[in-house]
Design a protein around this motif. Structure first.
Motif, PDB file in Angstrom:
ATOM      1  N   ARG A   1     -16.023 -39.090  16.147  1.00  0.00           N
ATOM      2  CA  ARG A   1     -17.393 -39.754  16.755  1.00  0.00           C
ATOM      3  C   ARG A   1     -17.122 -41.322  16.660  1.00  0.00           C
ATOM      4  O   ARG A   1     -17.376 -41.899  17.697  1.00  0.00           O
ATOM      5  CB  ARG A   1     -18.769 -39.303  16.119  1.00  0.00           C
ATOM      6  N   THR A   2     -16.984 -41.717  15.461  1.00  0.00           N
ATOM      7  CA  THR A   2     -16.814 -43.372  15.324  1.00  0.00           C
ATOM      8  C   THR A   2     -15.514 -43.706  15.589  1.00  0.00           C
ATOM      9  O   THR A   2     -15.204 -44.726  16.533  1.00  0.00           O
ATOM     10  CB  THR A   2     -17.015 -43.554  13.845  1.00  0.00           C
ATOM     11  N   SER A   3     -14.424 -43.238  15.188  1.00  0.00           N
ATOM     12  CA  SER A   3     -12.953 -43.710  15.301  1.00  0.00           C
ATOM     13  C   SER A   3     -12.451 -43.348  16.814  1.00  0.00           C
ATOM     14  O   SER A   3     -11.462 -44.136  17.092  1.00  0.00           O
ATOM     15  CB  SER A   3     -12.007 -42.942  14.264  1.00  0.00           C
ATOM     16  N   VAL A   4     -13.089 -42.558  17.277  1.00  0.00           N
ATOM     17  CA  VAL A   4     -12.416 -42.155  18.779  1.00  0.00           C
ATOM     18  C   VAL A   4     -13.416 -42.214  19.900  1.00  0.00           C
ATOM     19  O   VAL A   4     -13.315 -43.242  20.741  1.00  0.00           O
ATOM     20  CB  VAL A   4     -12.111 -40.890  18.698  1.00  0.00           C
ATOM     21  N   VAL A   5     -14.512 -41.546  19.870  1.00  0.00           N
ATOM     22  CA  VAL A   5     -15.288 -41.492  20.835  1.00  0.00           C
ATOM     23  C   VAL A   5     -16.274 -42.989  21.003  1.00  0.00           C
ATOM     24  O   VAL A   5     -16.059 -43.485  22.232  1.00  0.00           O
ATOM     25  CB  VAL A   5     -16.494 -40.242  20.757  1.00  0.00           C
ATOM     26  N   SER A   6     -16.843 -43.394  20.111  1.00  0.00           N
ATOM     27  CA  SER A   6     -17.536 -44.602  20.344  1.00  0.00           C
ATOM     28  C   SER A   6     -16.697 -45.738  20.414  1.00  0.00           C
ATOM     29  O   SER A   6     -17.030 -46.667  21.153  1.00  0.00           O
ATOM     30  CB  SER A   6     -18.353 -44.908  18.612  1.00  0.00           C
ATOM     31  N   ARG A   7     -15.595 -45.759  19.909  1.00  0.00           N
ATOM     32  CA  ARG A   7     -14.418 -46.806  20.055  1.00  0.00           C
ATOM     33  C   ARG A   7     -14.070 -46.771  21.621  1.00  0.00           C
ATOM     34  O   ARG A   7     -13.917 -47.977  22.222  1.00  0.00           O
ATOM     35  CB  ARG A   7     -13.369 -46.718  19.262  1.00  0.00           C
ATOM     36  N   ILE A   8     -13.772 -45.826  22.083  1.00  0.00           N
ATOM     37  CA  ILE A   8     -13.509 -45.852  23.746  1.00  0.00           C
ATOM     38  C   ILE A   8     -14.637 -46.017  24.482  1.00  0.00           C
ATOM     39  O   ILE A   8     -14.408 -46.603  25.532  1.00  0.00           O
ATOM     40  CB  ILE A   8     -12.765 -44.364  23.899  1.00  0.00           C
ATOM     41  N   THR A   9     -15.791 -45.568  24.232  1.00  0.00           N
ATOM     42  CA  THR A   9     -16.759 -45.673  25.305  1.00  0.00           C
ATOM     43  C   THR A   9     -17.277 -47.022  25.178  1.00  0.00           C
ATOM     44  O   THR A   9     -18.019 -47.314  25.901  1.00  0.00           O
ATOM     45  CB  THR A   9     -18.132 -44.801  24.866  1.00  0.00           C
TER      46      THR A   9
ATOM     47  N   ARG B   1     -12.386 -36.478  26.027  1.00  0.00           N
ATOM     48  CA  ARG B   1     -12.621 -35.269  26.191  1.00  0.00           C
ATOM     49  C   ARG B   1     -11.856 -34.470  25.120  1.00  0.00           C
ATOM     50  O   ARG B   1     -10.701 -34.837  24.927  1.00  0.00           O
ATOM     51  CB  ARG B   1     -12.355 -34.676  27.549  1.00  0.00           C
ATOM     52  N   ILE B   2     -12.409 -33.411  24.551  1.00  0.00           N
ATOM     53  CA  ILE B   2     -11.789 -32.782  23.397  1.00  0.00           C
ATOM     54  C   ILE B   2     -11.942 -31.207  23.708  1.00  0.00           C
ATOM     55  O   ILE B   2     -12.950 -30.796  24.255  1.00  0.00           O
ATOM     56  CB  ILE B   2     -12.539 -32.862  22.069  1.00  0.00           C
ATOM     57  N   TRP B   3     -10.697 -30.465  23.669  1.00  0.00           N
ATOM     58  CA  TRP B   3     -10.490 -29.126  23.952  1.00  0.00           C
ATOM     59  C   TRP B   3      -9.847 -28.677  22.514  1.00  0.00           C
ATOM     60  O   TRP B   3      -8.653 -28.922  22.311  1.00  0.00           O
ATOM     61  CB  TRP B   3      -9.558 -28.598  25.015  1.00  0.00           C
ATOM     62  N   SER B   4     -10.658 -27.675  21.977  1.00  0.00           N
ATOM     63  CA  SER B   4     -10.007 -27.048  20.801  1.00  0.00           C
ATOM     64  C   SER B   4     -10.842 -25.713  20.435  1.00  0.00           C
ATOM     65  O   SER B   4     -11.944 -25.726  20.527  1.00  0.00           O
ATOM     66  CB  SER B   4     -10.059 -28.094  19.567  1.00  0.00           C
ATOM     67  N   THR B   5      -9.941 -24.974  19.961  1.00  0.00           N
ATOM     68  CA  THR B   5     -10.631 -23.306  19.389  1.00  0.00           C
ATOM     69  C   THR B   5      -9.992 -23.152  18.162  1.00  0.00           C
ATOM     70  O   THR B   5      -8.613 -23.539  18.000  1.00  0.00           O
ATOM     71  CB  THR B   5     -10.486 -22.389  20.423  1.00  0.00           C
ATOM     72  N   PRO B   6     -10.530 -22.473  17.236  1.00  0.00           N
ATOM     73  CA  PRO B   6      -9.972 -22.086  16.025  1.00  0.00           C
ATOM     74  C   PRO B   6      -8.523 -21.270  16.311  1.00  0.00           C
ATOM     75  O   PRO B   6      -8.576 -20.260  17.139  1.00  0.00           O
ATOM     76  CB  PRO B   6     -10.856 -21.351  15.254  1.00  0.00           C
ATOM     77  N   GLY B   7      -7.320 -21.623  15.828  1.00  0.00           N
ATOM     78  CA  GLY B   7      -6.077 -20.819  16.082  1.00  0.00           C
ATOM     79  C   GLY B   7      -5.306 -21.348  17.250  1.00  0.00           C
ATOM     80  O   GLY B   7      -4.295 -20.801  17.474  1.00  0.00           O
ATOM     81  N   SER B   8      -5.946 -22.241  18.166  1.00  0.00           N
ATOM     82  CA  SER B   8      -5.390 -22.328  19.406  1.00  0.00           C
ATOM     83  C   SER B   8      -4.852 -23.674  19.704  1.00  0.00           C
ATOM     84  O   SER B   8      -4.757 -24.398  20.812  1.00  0.00           O
ATOM     85  CB  SER B   8      -6.021 -22.088  20.540  1.00  0.00           C
ATOM     86  N   GLY B   9      -5.132 -24.754  18.642  1.00  0.00           N
ATOM     87  CA  GLY B   9      -4.464 -26.183  18.732  1.00  0.00           C
ATOM     88  C   GLY B   9      -5.685 -26.876  19.380  1.00  0.00           C
ATOM     89  O   GLY B   9      -6.748 -26.353  19.559  1.00  0.00           O
TER      90      GLY B   9
END
Length: 406
Positions: free
Chosen positions: A366-374, A381-389
């Protein structure tokens, strides 16, 4: 009035890796299903032959192979693949020796029971991103399956019959990787590199603009001055000489030539951002994370210094998360740039996570990526599911030249 939207597509190399990874994960799922379904068939065959007393030992071998296969899928890496092939080969060898020792007739009458564990050695290379690497892993698994069949037969003293299971598996699985290699090679030969074509088109447009501007300058200065001299009936007056001097100064200054160049091509900040990305990749490689950089390499990056710094820090935070939490030793940066935006995608094939389950007090993304870029009008945008990277897409708007160069 109908409108058409531009559809963003993955770069050719990235698309190939996505397809190859999907093929390897599908084969991993097939291997796991084969091992699980072998258990009831094994129980049925041994009970029918009156060998239920020795059932537990081959079942333990299957259980070990299942655990190793699951481990290679949950934490895919070269180490887990090697562990799976080594441990799986040993378990498959013990499995075959136990069954052949108990009933040598299984070698001919129920060969499918014997070669199922050896067969899945061919299919165990999960999350492989390159077709040639997948081909090598599948062939290595096939050789190990043949070794299991040969050694187990020699130990028990029965004819060597490896069965068709491993051969069929390697033909189908390795054939898929060979097809991907051939398709990639044909695409590289037959399908043009759109990025290079775009650069060539831009260069030709600049050259045409230069020719038109040069013709106009020559017409307005040299030809005009020569015409004035030819039509003069007497000495050149001071006013005419001043105009000639001004025309010569215009040609010597060549400001008109600089105006014909592509504004993005004079951006010195392009090298600064690329050098920062290379330094970042080098730093993480020293820390044990192999980072592969792909995407557009010839397109000029046009971005403000502040947005560039934010982008670098956000990418660093993503790679930190991969190193600390993803459980993998490799990641990929896909860099893409257009006139509208600069985009970096950070991809890993680690353990993944559920983005919706992140606690409120966890400030990393939230702070290091999203807030900094916005803060720089960008998006994440983040895509992730357990076991799938995990894949994190970071996009920052492009900038005008006067914003890029203070």
């Amino acid at each position: 009035m109908s409108t058409s939207a531009r559809v963003a597509i993955l770069p050719r190399g990235v698309a190939s890796r996505v397809i190859t990874t999907a093929v390897s994960r599908a084969a991993w799922g097939v291997a796991l299903a084969i091992l699980v379904l072998t258990i009831p068939v094994l129980v049925d065959v041994l009970v029918d032959r009156g060998l239920s007393a020795m059932l537990w030992a081959p079942l333990c071998c299957l259980a070990v192979m299942i655990l190793l296969l699951v481990a290679s899928g949950v934490r895919p890496s070269t180490a887990t693949r090697v562990l799976y092939l080594a441990g799986g080969s040993a378990s498959a060898l013990v499995y075959a020796i136990l069954l052949l020792s108990a009933d040598p007739t299984l070698n001919g009458e129920a060969g499918f029971i014997l070669n199922r564990p050896a067969m899945v050695l061919v299919l165990g290379g999960v999350s492989i991103a390159r077709p040639l690497a997948g081909l090598r892993w599948s062939l290595l698994g096939y050789l190990l399956s043949l070794a299991v069949a040969v050694v187990s037969s020699l130990v028990v003293g029965v004819p060597i019959e490896p069965g068709w299971g491993p051969t069929i598996a390697v033909v189908v699985y390795a054939g898929a990787f060979v097809a991907l290699v051939v398709v990639n090679a044909n695409q590289n030969k037959q399908i043009p590199d759109l990025v290079r074509l775009e650069d060539d088109t831009r260069r030709l447009a600049i050259e045409n603009q230069f020719e038109q501007r040069a013709a106009a300058i020559v017409h307005d200065t040299v030809l005009s001055d020569l015409t004035a001299v030819m039509n003069s009936s007497g000495p050149i007056d001071a006013r005419a000489r001043e105009r000639f001097r001004a025309d010569v100064a215009t040609l010597r200054d060549a400001a008109w030539l600089r105006e014909s160049a592509d504004p993005a091509a004079v951006s010195p900040h392009d090298a600064v951002l690329r050098n920062a990305l290379e330094a970042l990749v080098s730093d993480f490689q020293w820390r044990g994370l192999s980072v592969d950089v792909t995407g557009d390499s010839s397109t000029v990056i046009r971005i403000t210094p502040d947005a560039s710094a934010a982008l670098i820090l956000a990418v660093r935070a993503c790679l930190d998360n991969v190193l600390k939490h993803a459980g993998t030793s490799s990641a990929e940066l896909v860099v893409s740039t257009t006139d509208e935006a600069v985009t970096v995608m950070v991809v890993d094939h680690g353990v993944g996570f559920d983005p919706d389950a992140i606690a409120v007090d966890r400030l990393g993304l939230r702070t290091s990526v999203v807030s900094r870029i916005t803060a720089h009008r960008g998006s994440v945008r983040i895509w992730s599911t357990p076991g799938s990277g995990t894949s994190v897409l970071i996009s920052v708007p492009g900038a005008e030249l006067d914003e890029v160069v203070p």
